[in-house]
Structures are given as structure tokens and as C-alpha cells.
Write a protein that holds these residues in place. Structure first.
Motif, PDB file in Angstrom:
ATOM      1  N   UNK A 220       0.891  -1.158   0.000  1.00 23.36           N
ATOM      2  CA  UNK A 220       0.000   0.000   0.000  1.00 23.36           C
ATOM      3  C   UNK A 220       0.924   1.201   0.000  1.00 23.36           C
ATOM      4  N   UNK A 221       0.929   1.984  -1.052  1.00 18.96           N
ATOM      5  CA  UNK A 221       1.936   3.016  -1.285  1.00 18.96           C
ATOM      6  C   UNK A 221       1.361   4.364  -0.874  1.00 18.96           C
ATOM      7  N   UNK A 222       1.987   5.015   0.112  1.00 21.69           N
ATOM      8  CA  UNK A 222       1.435   6.263   0.644  1.00 21.69           C
ATOM      9  C   UNK A 222       2.399   7.450   0.599  1.00 21.69           C
ATOM     10  N   UNK A 223       3.657   7.192   0.867  1.00 23.24           N
ATOM     11  CA  UNK A 223       4.622   8.281   0.905  1.00 23.24           C
ATOM     12  C   UNK A 223       4.815   8.865  -0.512  1.00 23.24           C
ATOM     13  N   UNK A 224       4.856  10.213  -0.652  1.00 26.94           N
ATOM     14  CA  UNK A 224       4.986  10.819  -1.987  1.00 26.94           C
ATOM     15  C   UNK A 224       6.199  10.314  -2.776  1.00 26.94           C
ATOM     16  N   UNK A 225       7.316  10.107  -2.084  1.00 29.93           N
ATOM     17  CA  UNK A 225       8.514   9.618  -2.790  1.00 29.93           C
ATOM     18  C   UNK A 225       8.264   8.209  -3.328  1.00 29.93           C
ATOM     19  N   UNK A 226       7.648   7.368  -2.495  1.00 23.83           N
ATOM     20  CA  UNK A 226       7.359   5.993  -2.922  1.00 23.83           C
ATOM     21  C   UNK A 226       6.298   5.971  -4.009  1.00 23.83           C
ATOM     22  N   UNK A 227       5.320   6.865  -3.918  1.00 24.57           N
ATOM     23  CA  UNK A 227       4.286   6.934  -4.961  1.00 24.57           C
ATOM     24  C   UNK A 227       4.914   7.317  -6.303  1.00 24.57           C
ATOM     25  N   UNK A 228       5.810   8.290  -6.275  1.00 28.36           N
ATOM     26  CA  UNK A 228       6.468   8.721  -7.515  1.00 28.36           C
ATOM     27  C   UNK A 228       7.277   7.570  -8.109  1.00 28.36           C
ATOM     28  N   UNK A 229       7.990   6.856  -7.231  1.00 27.46           N
ATOM     29  CA  UNK A 229       8.780   5.711  -7.683  1.00 27.46           C
ATOM     30  C   UNK A 229       7.878   4.629  -8.289  1.00 27.46           C
ATOM     31  N   UNK A 245      -3.528  12.285  -3.437  1.00 26.50           N
ATOM     32  CA  UNK A 245      -2.072  12.463  -3.510  1.00 26.50           C
ATOM     33  C   UNK A 245      -1.516  11.787  -4.765  1.00 26.50           C
ATOM     34  N   UNK A 246      -1.959  10.574  -5.025  1.00 23.19           N
ATOM     35  CA  UNK A 246      -1.489   9.851  -6.211  1.00 23.19           C
ATOM     36  C   UNK A 246      -1.975  10.540  -7.486  1.00 23.19           C
ATOM     37  N   UNK A 247      -3.185  11.037  -7.448  1.00 26.52           N
ATOM     38  CA  UNK A 247      -3.744  11.701  -8.626  1.00 26.52           C
ATOM     39  C   UNK A 247      -2.892  12.922  -9.000  1.00 26.52           C
ATOM     40  N   UNK A 248      -2.502  13.659  -7.976  1.00 26.53           N
ATOM     41  CA  UNK A 248      -1.686  14.851  -8.214  1.00 26.53           C
ATOM     42  C   UNK A 248      -0.340  14.462  -8.844  1.00 26.53           C
TER      43      UNK A 248
END
Ligand code: G3P
Ligand code: MG
Length: 252
Positions: A220-229, A245-248
Motif C-alpha cells: 500500500x503506497x502512501x509516501x509521496x517519494x514511494x508513490x512517484x517511484x 495524492x497519487x492523482x496529483x
């Protein structure tokens, strides 16, 4: 298909925003308020967890007990739907959500527009009663083609697939395998998607799985850095507590 074409496919395809337990970072998990918020935030899909109640209903809740996420206590399998529906499933998160109930799977199926995929994670064991009720609901709501049923219990999935051949199966797992797609081969059933822990797969692993014809939805990916990755790794969809956050990140 080669790894290269698989990689291109992963990059070009729309990556799904999958709201984990709805929008569990900002609303009480697995409630209708949480699913509504995920939809408002632009989720393409929602993930939820189900258990079988003592009287055979399919209720949406993560844990085996109601202790953490309601004002009640006890094991779901020992409580009836009527007993479970009396509980407050919102106040523990924030008083603003007082009065939220544990939804039935049917409530979420009724709430969710047909174009939004639903990932139903089975938390309880297999039973013929569970299988029959799941099949009845997916047929009633015309959802056999737009629901993915996942579980860490692959044998449960195998039995459900035997009962309901049209079911889309998602394999949940934790391990960091050399060849993730082989897990699907070993499972001895047709698999629609892999649901790995997000740290266990890199872009090459994703491309290999996609080229084997699998969707890949990490949790479950929550941190912005991890989401970007995760976006850059080319996952087919990403399960997150923060759909907005992911949408952005995807819009950037
Ligand atoms: O389905 C993805 C994820 O929800 C699996 O773990 O414990 O959050 O249900 P959990
Ligand atoms: Mg889950």
C-alpha cells in the motif's frame, strides 16, 4: 511479447488509482464515507476487505474482530449482521464520522459506479456459503467483469475460481521473487493480477509480469517519494490510502 514491449505497454497504459479501504488515510477505513471520498478524489478503483458473518452475510471490515475499528468487540464470524450493523465504525477515526456503519459488500456494490473497478480482498477462509453469496452478488450487480477478487489465501482463491470460472483472480503476496509471473503459473489457475508488496518489485519485474499478460497492483503506497517511484516503475495500478495524492503525482 518481449520485455521491451512489456515495458512500453506498462508506461503507456493508464495507471489506476486504487483507493485502499476507500481513502483510509483521510476517512474511517472500509466505510461508505471512505469509499465516497475515494471516488470524489478521482480513484479509478477501490479496494476493500470482506469477512463472512455468523449468518452468512459478506461484511466489509479489515480485521477478524471489530475491536479496532468500531465501538464493539468480538469476532465477525461469531456475530450476526444485525449485531454488526448496530456498531459505530466511524467515531474511532474522528467524531465527524460518528454513525458510520460496517457496510455489507452489497452496499458498496450499490454505491460504486459501474466504471469503477472494485478489488474485493477475501480475509476469511473459503466456504461454500461464502462462494455462493459472492457469486450471487456479483451477478446481481453485473460485476463479474469489473471486480478483482484477491487474497493472501491462494487456496481460497483457487476454490472460488473453481466455483465461479468467470472470476478475476488477484494474487496477494509478500515475497521478493526472482520471477514474479511464475507465481501465477504455480497457482494452477488463470490469474488476472499480481498484488505484491510495493517494495518487492522494480521496473524490470513489472515489465516482465506485464509482458506475461498480468496486471500488477502493489499495496500500500502512501509516501509521496514511494508513490512517484511506483508511478515510474510502470505498475498497472497503485493501491494507496491517499487517492488525491497519487492523482496529483500522476497529473504532473
Ligand atoms: O489488498 C491490498 C492490501 O489491502 C493487503 O493488505 O492488510 O491492507 O488488507 P491489507
Ligand atoms: Mg486489504
Amino acid at each position: 511479447m518481449s520485455d521491451k514491449s512489456g515495458s512500453e505497454h506498462a508506461t503507456n497504459a493508464k495507471q489506476l488509482i486504487i483507493g485502499h479501504r476507500g481513502a483510509a488515510g483521510e476517512a474511517p477505513e472500509n466505510t461508505l464515507a471512505s469509499f465516497r471520498l475515494a471516488l470524489e478524489q478521482g480513484a479509478d478503483a477501490i479496494e476493500l476487505d470482506i469477512h463472512e458473518t455468523a449468518d452468512g452475510e459478506l461484511i466489509v471490515c479489515h480485521d477478524h474482530t471489530v475491536d479496532r475499528t468500531t465501538d464493539g468487540s468480538g469476532f465477525i464470524e461469531q456475530l450476526t449482521m444485525e449485531e454488526l450493523r448496530r456498531l459505530d465504525a466511524g467515531s474511532w477515526f474522528d467524531e465527524r464520522f460518528a454513525g458510520e456503519r460496517l457496510p455489507l459488500l452489497a452496499d458498496v456494490l450499490a454505491l460504486t459506479p459501474p466504471g469503477i473497478m472494485i478489488n474485493v480482498e477475501i480475509k476469511c477462509g473459503y466456504s461454500a456459503r461464502l462462494s455462493g453469496e459472492l457469486q450471487r452478488l456479483l451477478k446481481e450487480y453485473d460485476r463479474l467483469a469489473t471486480v478483482v477478487v484477491s487474497s493472501f489465501g491462494h487456496k481460497t482463491l483457487h476454490r472460488l475460481k473453481r466455483d465461479i470460472p468467470e472470476l478475476r483472480i488477484g494474487l496477494l503476496y509478500v515475497g521478493g521473487f526472482v520471477h514474479h509471473a511464475r507465481l501465477a503459473e504455480l497457482s494452477d489457475m488463470e490469474v488476472y493480477s499480481l498484488h505484491p508488496h510495493y517494495l518487492s518489485m522494480d521496473a524490470e519485474d513489472v515489465a516482465q509480469a506485464v509482458s506475461a499478460g498480468l496486471q500488477v497492483y502493489p499495496y500500500t503506497v502512501n509516501d509521496p517519494v514511494h508513490l512517484t517511484r511506483a508511478v515510474e516503475a510502470g505498475f498497472s495500478g497503485i493501491i494507496t490510502d491517499y487517492p488525491a495524492r497519487l492523482r496529483e503525482i500522476l497529473q504532473r
